[in-house]
Write an enzyme that holds these catalytic residues in place. Structure first.
Site, short mmCIF file in Angstrom:
data_model
loop_
_atom_site.label_atom_id
_atom_site.label_comp_id
_atom_site.label_asym_id
_atom_site.label_seq_id
_atom_site.Cartn_x
_atom_site.Cartn_y
_atom_site.Cartn_z
N ASP A 107 0.69 -1.14 0.09
CA ASP A 107 0.47 -0.07 -0.04
C ASP A 107 1.15 1.32 -0.01
OD1 ASP A 107 -2.20 -1.24 0.24
OD2 ASP A 107 -2.24 -1.83 2.42
N1 URA Z 1 -1.08 -6.41 4.07
C1 URA Z 1 -1.87 -4.70 4.16
O1 URA Z 1 -2.69 -3.91 4.49
N2 URA Z 1 -0.89 -3.48 3.29
C2 URA Z 1 0.15 -4.13 2.71
O2 URA Z 1 1.16 -3.14 2.25
C3 URA Z 1 0.54 -5.07 2.52
C4 URA Z 1 -0.29 -6.21 3.64
#
Ligand code: URA
Length: 247
Positions: A107
């Site tokens: 993310d």
């Molecule tokens: N899980 C999440 O919630 N975000 C990420 O970036 C990776 C795994």
């Protein structure tokens, strides 16, 4: 490649993207075979006799595969372009002539370990559920989750109607109103870690991926990266080792 091969497999072998992404690219009508747009899946091609192009550029086999482990800073997107103009992770790589793409996603606000490569086959294996490649994160959550809640996450909880696979959790530090937790999972659902902690009532406020399998970030500063050796790549796969063709 002198024989016929499935188009998406050829695109992955040429380092265009992982096989799954290559399928998306085909569906988007960006591939031509001898001048004809191909959007159907599973078409067989003979690269030694046919001309395969992506967005008009000839797709040719990759001679050298490169593997990079980047410590992604927050604020960077893991897509290859961003309509909103946010910085993309590949802008952190310098002097690399071939096009590397991220293996999976993180993310915008997540930091940490991100693999990039031009080896579509290996990227596919890292993400394929059958290899169960683990990903380990350090999560800072709001509040102090009880042992029972931690156990629930370890055993699997319902997320969007589907139970999560067993996870490993370890409390690293409990503060008055926050807790640091190490969590290891081998699934790759979108925003999975955030959703898991949200589901037990302890939302995340910081997330950092620290490892794929036993390949840890260690001393890499945010924004920095290192090239990986075959030995490093073996550390990613704790279950099956699929590296025979990646010499
Ligand atoms: N899980 C999440 O919630 N975000 C990420 O970036 C990776 C795994």
């Amino acid at each position: 490649m002198s024989q016929t091969v499935r188009l998406q497999k050829y695109l992955a072998a040429c380092g265009i993207a992982s096989r799954r992404k290559a399928e998306e690219i085909i569906t988007q009508g960006r591939i031509t075979v001898d001048g004809q747009i191909v959007t159907a899946m599973g078409v067989q091609v003979n690269p030694s006799q046919q001309e395969i192009r992506l967005d008009g550029t000839l797709v040719i086999p990759q001679e050298d595969f490169l593997y990079v482990l980047l410590n992604k800073p927050a604020g960077y997107v893991t897509t290859m372009s961003d309509p909103q103009g946010r910085p993309i992770v590949t802008s952190l790589l310098h002097g690399i002539k071939t096009r590397l793409f991220p293996v999976g996603r993180l993310d915008l606000d997540t930091e940490g370990a991100l693999l990039l490569t031009n080896d579509g086959e290996l990227a596919q294996k890292i993400q394929h559920p059958s290899y169960e490649v683990t990903k380990t994160y350090e999560a800072q959550v709001i509040g102090r989750p009880s042992t029972g809640k931690i156990l629930e996450l370890e055993q699997g909880i319902l997320l969007e109607g589907k139970k999560t696979a067993p996870a490993k959790l370890q409390i690293l530090a409990r503060k008055t109103s926050t807790t640091s937790i190490r969590i290891t999972i081998h699934e790759g659902r979108k925003r999975q870690v955030k959703k898991m902690f949200q589901a037990i009532g302890h939302p995340l406020f910081h997330l950092k991926r620290i490892a794929y399998g036993n390949l840890f970030l260690e001393g890499l500063l945010p924004g920095k990266y290192q090239f990986l050796t075959e030995e490093d790549l073996k550390k990613i796969f704790l279950k099956k080792i699929p590296l025979q063709k990646n010499k």
